[in-house]
Motif scaffolding. Structure first.
Motif, PDB file in Angstrom:
ATOM      1  N   LEU A  20       0.834  -1.204   0.000  1.00 21.51           N
ATOM      2  CA  LEU A  20       0.000   0.000   0.000  1.00 21.51           C
ATOM      3  C   LEU A  20       0.868   1.254   0.000  1.00 21.51           C
ATOM      4  CD1 LEU A  20      -2.728  -0.969   2.639  1.00 21.51           C
ATOM      5  CD2 LEU A  20      -2.853  -1.200   0.157  1.00 21.51           C
ATOM      6  N   TYR A  36      -5.513   3.233   5.792  1.00 17.94           N
ATOM      7  CA  TYR A  36      -6.159   2.324   4.844  1.00 17.94           C
ATOM      8  C   TYR A  36      -5.926   0.873   5.241  1.00 17.94           C
ATOM      9  CZ  TYR A  36      -7.534   6.053   1.727  1.00 17.94           C
ATOM     10  OH  TYR A  36      -8.125   7.165   1.208  1.00 17.94           O
ATOM     11  N   ASP A  37      -4.753   0.597   5.787  1.00 19.76           N
ATOM     12  CA  ASP A  37      -4.474  -0.770   6.236  1.00 19.76           C
ATOM     13  C   ASP A  37      -5.412  -1.165   7.375  1.00 19.76           C
ATOM     14  OD1 ASP A  37      -3.147   1.154   7.843  1.00 19.76           O
ATOM     15  OD2 ASP A  37      -1.626  -0.288   8.451  1.00 19.76           O
ATOM     16  N   LYS A  39      -8.428   0.109   7.989  1.00 21.28           N
ATOM     17  CA  LYS A  39      -9.780  -0.025   7.455  1.00 21.28           C
ATOM     18  C   LYS A  39      -9.964  -1.394   6.796  1.00 21.28           C
ATOM     19  CE  LYS A  39     -11.405   3.590   5.195  1.00 21.28           C
ATOM     20  NZ  LYS A  39     -11.434   4.779   4.299  1.00 21.28           N
ATOM     21  N   THR A  40      -8.897  -1.884   6.174  1.00 20.57           N
ATOM     22  CA  THR A  40      -8.949  -3.193   5.535  1.00 20.57           C
ATOM     23  C   THR A  40      -9.045  -4.293   6.585  1.00 20.57           C
ATOM     24  OG1 THR A  40      -7.713  -2.375   3.637  1.00 20.57           O
ATOM     25  CG2 THR A  40      -7.730  -4.744   3.971  1.00 20.57           C
ATOM     26  N   GLU A  44     -13.796  -2.827   6.658  1.00 19.84           N
ATOM     27  CA  GLU A  44     -14.566  -1.696   6.147  1.00 19.84           C
ATOM     28  C   GLU A  44     -14.355  -1.489   4.655  1.00 19.84           C
ATOM     29  OE1 GLU A  44     -13.569   1.757   8.467  1.00 19.84           O
ATOM     30  OE2 GLU A  44     -13.860   0.668  10.339  1.00 19.84           O
ATOM     31  N   SER A  45     -13.128  -1.687   4.216  1.00 21.26           N
ATOM     32  CA  SER A  45     -12.829  -1.481   2.803  1.00 21.26           C
ATOM     33  C   SER A  45     -11.723  -2.419   2.357  1.00 21.26           C
ATOM     34  CB  SER A  45     -12.434  -0.023   2.531  1.00 21.26           C
ATOM     35  OG  SER A  45     -11.216   0.293   3.148  1.00 21.26           O
ATOM     36  N   CYS A  46     -11.561  -2.469   1.060  1.00 25.55           N
ATOM     37  CA  CYS A  46     -10.542  -3.313   0.453  1.00 25.55           C
ATOM     38  C   CYS A  46      -9.820  -2.466  -0.593  1.00 25.55           C
ATOM     39  CB  CYS A  46     -11.216  -4.518  -0.202  1.00 25.55           C
ATOM     40  SG  CYS A  46     -10.072  -5.645  -0.982  1.00 25.55           S
ATOM     41  N   ILE A  47      -8.503  -2.467  -0.558  1.00 28.60           N
ATOM     42  CA  ILE A  47      -7.715  -1.754  -1.552  1.00 28.60           C
ATOM     43  C   ILE A  47      -7.343  -2.729  -2.654  1.00 28.60           C
ATOM     44  CG2 ILE A  47      -5.592  -0.448  -1.987  1.00 28.60           C
ATOM     45  CD1 ILE A  47      -7.673   1.032  -0.230  1.00 28.60           C
ATOM     46  N   GLU A  64     -10.510   1.773  -3.990  1.00 31.53           N
ATOM     47  CA  GLU A  64     -10.969   1.443  -2.637  1.00 31.53           C
ATOM     48  C   GLU A  64     -12.409   0.972  -2.773  1.00 31.53           C
ATOM     49  OE1 GLU A  64     -11.692   3.208   1.856  1.00 31.53           O
ATOM     50  OE2 GLU A  64     -11.304   4.608   0.228  1.00 31.53           O
ATOM     51  N   ASP A  66     -15.751  -0.219  -0.874  1.00 29.77           N
ATOM     52  CA  ASP A  66     -16.487  -0.130   0.387  1.00 29.77           C
ATOM     53  C   ASP A  66     -17.240  -1.445   0.584  1.00 29.77           C
ATOM     54  OD1 ASP A  66     -18.628   0.304   2.257  1.00 29.77           O
ATOM     55  OD2 ASP A  66     -18.466   2.461   1.909  1.00 29.77           O
TER      56      ASP A  66
END
Length: 110
Positions: A20, A36-37, A39-40, A44-47, A64, A66
């Motif tokens: 990332l 972001y890491d 949240k993953t 919550e989310s996936c990059i 990203e 959701d």
């Protein structure tokens, strides 16, 4: 590792937080920073990395997704450049492919 390819594009999934960071630094956007890491990890989310098939190691666009709302939250290239219509179409096609279908989920619970 590529997990989906079509129309000259391919998907790469990050394996480590360092992926990332490299993506964000290479494209000059915020992935790799701003949690972001986390949240993953929280689900919550996936990059997701969008690459050109001819250069699968070279950062091109970052998406990203959701997880809760089942939609693309962001899709940016170098310097937060918005996705071209072709990249957006590819990304949306990938999301449709991975999004669980309601009937398939109902069949598994029946």
């Amino acid at each position: 590792m590529d997990c989906y390819s079509k129309d000259g594009f391919t998907i790469r999934l990050p394996e480590h937080v360092a992926d990332l960071v490299r993506e964000g630094q290479s494209l000059g956007h915020c992935v790799g920073r701003f949690d972001y890491d986390k949240k993953t990890v929280r689900g919550e989310s996936c990059i997701i990395f969008v690459r050109q098939e001819a250069e699968p190691e070279k950062p091109y666009f970052t998406m990203e997704y959701d997880i809760k709302n089942k939609k693309i939250r962001q899709l940016y290239g170098k310097g937060n450049r918005g996705a071209t219509p072709e990249v957006r179409k590819f990304a949306e096609g990938y999301i449709k492919r991975i999004r669980p279908r309601k009937k398939a989920m109902e069949a598994k619970t029946a």
